[in-house]
Design an enzyme around this catalytic site. Sequence first.
Site, short mmCIF file in Angstrom:
data_model
loop_
_atom_site.label_atom_id
_atom_site.label_comp_id
_atom_site.label_asym_id
_atom_site.label_seq_id
_atom_site.Cartn_x
_atom_site.Cartn_y
_atom_site.Cartn_z
N THR A 115 1.06 -1.21 0.09
CA THR A 115 0.06 0.01 0.05
C THR A 115 0.97 1.22 0.04
O THR A 115 2.00 1.13 0.42
CB THR A 115 -1.05 0.14 1.47
OG1 THR A 115 -0.12 0.54 2.38
CG2 THR A 115 -1.63 -1.24 1.43
N ASP A 116 0.29 2.30 -0.29
CA ASP A 116 0.98 3.79 -0.16
C ASP A 116 0.76 3.79 1.39
O ASP A 116 0.00 3.45 2.06
CB ASP A 116 0.47 4.67 -1.21
CG ASP A 116 1.49 5.92 -1.26
OD1 ASP A 116 2.34 6.03 -0.45
OD2 ASP A 116 1.38 6.49 -2.60
N TYR A 117 1.34 4.86 1.87
CA TYR A 117 1.26 5.65 3.05
C TYR A 117 0.11 5.62 3.87
O TYR A 117 -0.90 6.53 3.36
CB TYR A 117 2.16 6.95 3.15
CG TYR A 117 2.68 7.41 4.67
CD1 TYR A 117 3.93 7.06 4.74
CD2 TYR A 117 1.83 7.72 5.55
CE1 TYR A 117 4.42 7.62 6.11
CE2 TYR A 117 2.41 8.33 6.76
CZ TYR A 117 3.76 8.03 7.20
OH TYR A 117 4.23 8.45 8.25
N ASP A 118 -0.24 4.75 4.94
CA ASP A 118 -1.56 4.91 5.48
C ASP A 118 -2.74 4.72 4.86
O ASP A 118 -3.68 5.09 5.42
CB ASP A 118 -1.46 6.16 6.36
CG ASP A 118 -2.23 6.18 7.56
OD1 ASP A 118 -2.36 5.09 8.33
OD2 ASP A 118 -2.84 7.28 7.96
#
Length: 760
Positions: free
Chosen positions: A287-290
């Site tokens: 995933t990307d950040y958060d």
Amino acid sequence: MKKQIRALIPLVCMALMCSCSQQGNDTDSRMDMFIDKLMGRMTLEQKLGQMNLVTGGDMVTGHVMSNELEQMIRRQEIGGVFNVKGAGKILELQRIAVEETELGIPLLVGADIIHGYETVFPIPLALSCSWDTVAIEKMARISAIEASASGVNWTYSPMVDICRDPRWGRIAEGNGEDPYLGSVLGPAYVRGYQGKDMSGKDEIMACVKHFALYGAVEGGRDYNTVDMSRQRMFNEYFPPYEAAIRSGAASVMNSFNLVDGIPAAANKWLMVDVLRDRWGFDGLLVTDYDVISEMSTHGYASLPEASVKVLEAGTDMDMVSSGYYSTLKQSLDNKAVTMEIIDKACRRVLEAKYRLGLFEDPYKYCDTASVAGKIYTPEHRRVARDIATETFVLLKNANQTLPLVPKGRIALIGPMADAANNMCGMWSMTCTPSAHESLLAAMTKELQGKAELIYSKGCNIYADSTVENNANGIRPIARGDNELLLRQAMAAASKADVIVAALGESAEMSGESASRADIRLPDVQQKLLRSLAATGKPVVLLLFTGRPLVLTWEDANVDAILNVWFGGSEAAGAICDVVFGRVSPSGKLTTTFPRHAGQIPLYYNHMNTGRPDPDAKVFNRYTSNYIDESNEELYPFGYGLSYATFEYGAVSLDKTTLTAGDSITASVKVTNTGHCRATETVQLYTRDIYASLARPVKELKGFRRITLEPGESREVTFTITPDMLRFYNSQLEYVWEPGEFDLMTGPDSKNLSSVRFELK
């Protein structure tokens, strides 16, 4: 020291490696056996830990402190870390993971190495304007050498998102608006980072991002939603992702945006049906950040439910949100998820580590003794400077204002003239800006003993200090009083024979979370430039930018415009190379520059309307146009001037009928009619006249970079095959259809010679 450390690797991993190495020569078979045995020893918590990626806190986005991070590693709660800089620090983290845990599983260590590590190259949008795949692969190779010497084994690059809205700040990270060019350049990054097979000590794992469609966010506003037809996805936005993946990219990052109303990371059609099944991607998906925790804000799902949906959609590693680690055990107990799917994700994380060679040598990227000899070396800096000169785009050069002759008095004016910490542009957090040279310093050396250089800052980036602070981010430029700065600039200009204005965006005005509604030069810089132009003296605008800007006034009123983007750690010297004529500019735009922000999105390969505007010079009612602005762009895709001039002959074909399994050869003669050696990018476009779906007015299908001496001619040839004419039809079948096609060649997407052929 290294031999002593390696002797401490837990016996379990060594035993597993030895047993697997005796199982024949098939790498995948050995890997499968090794991971089967390893996972057979792992608890559920240890598997979830491998799927958990955290930030280390050394860089601007981090928040996990060192002691906390070390304890998480000892408890086997994480499989990887990013935003940690320094071979010594990373060596210690790997040592803890390998020597102070039960299983001794090494860490993935990631970083946003977007356009260089310590030696920083031009921003990716600028690199794309070189149209030079060899240079881009070399850039990625040097980036991998430097990053791997510092302990990093995973880069979050290349970004291959197609973008046609320059308001979006992350346009700076990509390759522009064209799917064909993006499909050529993306694999060059992958080859440079990963080398042959990631087995070398200076080869690291690439990560294709952001899957998918992130560059099409509504309004050019970061993290926003995306909505488009699947036919458009496949024809216009998917090709660069697919090309990079098929070139061997070992990992993919999914995007923040919604696709079909579903967050991309949870979109099973996107991640499983397209990415894994249709394209055959079997690598690591992160995933990307958060992203997982943000799904509750989307109104899509709470953290536990979102974690299940993202996992079921094929994503293996959770960046920062800790949704996998904190919720999947309970979801498993509740039968909301199966052990099989958890195992599948954990396995892909372990496979990535295996392919990087971390199980065989956990410390292969931690040779602290060799770091100094591989970072920011004179050779790397020389390559960076040479590549930077290829990316600059000469937009205007009235009366051959450029190149400048180093004589008399030259005024260097503008807030970007003495801003060494801004030369690298966005996403350059691993570099050391204090080691970089400002344009002022480089020009002072360049003109010493030849001409007098008169410097004045001239203005701030913005008139308003709050807006400027928002814009400058981690790269501040000292402010002064705007009125005093303007008076000082005009005094400097009054003494000069020629004025060089270093204006535009500061480094952090593009990139992530840097969208702009108004893409003109900032207010106080416009005022300064207008005042300089009013002197009547020749004005050269050196434009620093991470996106296309609206330059309608500038084009009409400034003598020369050289777009230098953000050229990296060696930008200042490279700018001098071009401004003073040692190198002729050869960059060609990979994005269309609009005349007005109201035209956005504006791109060359658009569909025609049923009522196209017959004459852009006058308003024509009941045609597709604007009352108050032309449909025309200011600078078209593929555009860029040179200090030389090039004459194109008419394009010719060896035959006018193309059949399946056959090819046509297209030829065009190009002559350097100027007075200096120069490089030209010859471009090939086609148009499908009639098809089962409306097709673009033209599409890039090939290009050749050629370097010609004054007076030299060259016959440039292209081979046309039916496969080049394929597209995805309404059933998403990849087909070519019989019919007539226009074939066009020229120096850009607008100035073209055309000939027609038939596909039977």
